[in-house]
Motif scaffolding. Structure first.
Motif, mmCIF file in Angstrom:
data_model
loop_
_atom_site.group_PDB
_atom_site.id
_atom_site.type_symbol
_atom_site.label_atom_id
_atom_site.label_comp_id
_atom_site.label_asym_id
_atom_site.label_seq_id
_atom_site.Cartn_x
_atom_site.Cartn_y
_atom_site.Cartn_z
ATOM 1 N N LYS A 66 39.257 49.357 20.855
ATOM 2 C CA LYS A 66 39.889 48.031 20.802
ATOM 3 C C LYS A 66 38.829 46.950 20.944
ATOM 4 O O LYS A 66 37.847 47.146 21.649
ATOM 5 N N PRO A 67 39.072 45.814 20.281
ATOM 6 C CA PRO A 67 38.051 44.759 20.322
ATOM 7 C C PRO A 67 37.865 44.153 21.718
ATOM 8 O O PRO A 67 36.776 43.757 22.081
ATOM 9 N N ASP A 68 38.927 44.105 22.498
ATOM 10 C CA ASP A 68 38.823 43.450 23.805
ATOM 11 C C ASP A 68 38.987 44.471 24.931
ATOM 12 O O ASP A 68 39.752 44.276 25.866
ATOM 13 N N ALA A 69 38.222 45.546 24.813
ATOM 14 C CA ALA A 69 38.324 46.659 25.757
ATOM 15 C C ALA A 69 38.179 46.212 27.211
ATOM 16 O O ALA A 69 38.974 46.593 28.065
ATOM 17 N N GLU A 70 37.190 45.369 27.453
ATOM 18 C CA GLU A 70 36.919 44.981 28.838
ATOM 19 C C GLU A 70 38.080 44.183 29.441
ATOM 20 O O GLU A 70 38.489 44.421 30.569
ATOM 21 N N THR A 71 38.613 43.243 28.654
ATOM 22 C CA THR A 71 39.743 42.438 29.119
ATOM 23 C C THR A 71 40.954 43.333 29.391
ATOM 24 O O THR A 71 41.639 43.175 30.408
ATOM 25 N N LYS A 72 41.190 44.272 28.495
ATOM 26 C CA LYS A 72 42.334 45.183 28.648
ATOM 27 C C LYS A 72 42.179 46.010 29.923
ATOM 28 O O LYS A 72 43.125 46.183 30.681
ATOM 29 N N LEU A 73 40.980 46.494 30.131
ATOM 30 C CA LEU A 73 40.708 47.323 31.299
ATOM 31 C C LEU A 73 40.924 46.514 32.582
ATOM 32 O O LEU A 73 41.601 46.958 33.510
ATOM 33 N N LEU A 74 40.383 45.312 32.589
ATOM 34 C CA LEU A 74 40.514 44.448 33.757
ATOM 35 C C LEU A 74 41.982 44.119 34.017
ATOM 36 O O LEU A 74 42.456 44.155 35.148
ATOM 37 N N ILE A 96 43.651 47.181 41.894
ATOM 38 C CA ILE A 96 42.386 47.297 42.611
ATOM 39 C C ILE A 96 42.375 46.341 43.811
ATOM 40 O O ILE A 96 42.850 45.220 43.726
ATOM 41 N N LYS A 97 41.862 46.828 44.940
ATOM 42 C CA LYS A 97 41.931 46.048 46.184
ATOM 43 C C LYS A 97 40.810 45.037 46.329
ATOM 44 O O LYS A 97 41.018 43.948 46.819
ATOM 45 N N THR A 98 39.628 45.451 45.936
ATOM 46 C CA THR A 98 38.497 44.559 46.172
ATOM 47 C C THR A 98 38.625 43.277 45.357
ATOM 48 O O THR A 98 39.202 43.277 44.275
ATOM 49 N N LYS A 99 38.099 42.191 45.907
ATOM 50 C CA LYS A 99 38.103 40.920 45.190
ATOM 51 C C LYS A 99 36.681 40.609 44.710
ATOM 52 O O LYS A 99 36.397 39.550 44.198
ATOM 53 N N ASP A 100 35.810 41.563 44.921
ATOM 54 C CA ASP A 100 34.409 41.374 44.562
ATOM 55 C C ASP A 100 34.230 41.542 43.049
ATOM 56 O O ASP A 100 34.188 42.644 42.522
ATOM 57 N N LYS A 101 34.175 40.378 42.359
ATOM 58 C CA LYS A 101 34.132 40.386 40.894
ATOM 59 C C LYS A 101 32.934 41.160 40.344
ATOM 60 O O LYS A 101 33.054 41.868 39.347
ATOM 61 N N ALA A 102 31.786 41.035 40.996
ATOM 62 C CA ALA A 102 30.584 41.713 40.507
ATOM 63 C C ALA A 102 30.755 43.227 40.619
ATOM 64 O O ALA A 102 30.383 43.975 39.713
ATOM 65 N N ALA A 103 31.360 43.656 41.724
ATOM 66 C CA ALA A 103 31.570 45.093 41.914
ATOM 67 C C ALA A 103 32.581 45.630 40.898
ATOM 68 O O ALA A 103 32.425 46.724 40.367
ATOM 69 N N ILE A 104 33.609 44.829 40.617
ATOM 70 C CA ILE A 104 34.610 45.253 39.627
ATOM 71 C C ILE A 104 33.971 45.343 38.244
ATOM 72 O O ILE A 104 34.152 46.321 37.531
#
Ligand code: HEC
Length: 116
Positions: A66-74, A96-104
């Protein structure tokens, strides 16, 4: 003179690009896997074989089409959409519990890389 500088810059960027592709992506796979474990993802998904749910590799392969794989996954990890288990029961997917965007982001990059 100017053109030479630009050429040097471009070939430098290409070399960096090659180096990056050897390393695959700029994520930390150990950290990503540790987070997946901590979040409980690995209870249902194994990295490369079917458990209660599809393997992360299989999921990544279909997402990568899919073209927007990352958005879909998130979206999937933050919205709690309904998912179907192998035995047919339906449940809201874990959020997902963490709010740490970099870790996600590190984890989603890792997951998507599994399907490459
Ligand atoms: C209670 C079990 C369970 C847990 C915990 C769980 N999942 Fe899932 N997940 C499922 C099921 C069931 C599906 C849908 C059917 C399948 O993939 O077999 C699914 C689907 C997915 C999908 C595919 C979405 C799509 O569009 O195809 C992704 C990505 C995913 N999970 C990632 C994760 C991640 C990352 C975690 C940890 C934060 C996680 N899951 C935790 C059971 C779980």
């Amino acid at each position: 003179m100017k053109a030479k500088v630009i050429t040097a810059m471009i070939s430098g960027a290409c070399a960096a690009g090659l180096f990056m592709s050897a390393e695959a992506f700029a994520f930390d796979a150990d950290e990503a896997q540790a987070l997946a474990k901590k979040e409980g993802c690995l209870k249902c998904h194994a990295v490369d074989k079917k458990k209660e749910a599809k393997s992360l590799t299989e999921i990544a392969k279909s997402l990568n089409k899919k073209p927007d794989a990352e958005t879909k996954l998130l979206h999937h990890l933050t919205s709690g959409e309904k998912v179907k288990f192998e035995d047919g029961k339906e449940e809201e997917h874990k959020i997902i519990k963490t709010k740490d965007k970099a870790a996600i982001k590190n984890m989603t990059d890792w997951i998507l890389s599994l399907g490459k």
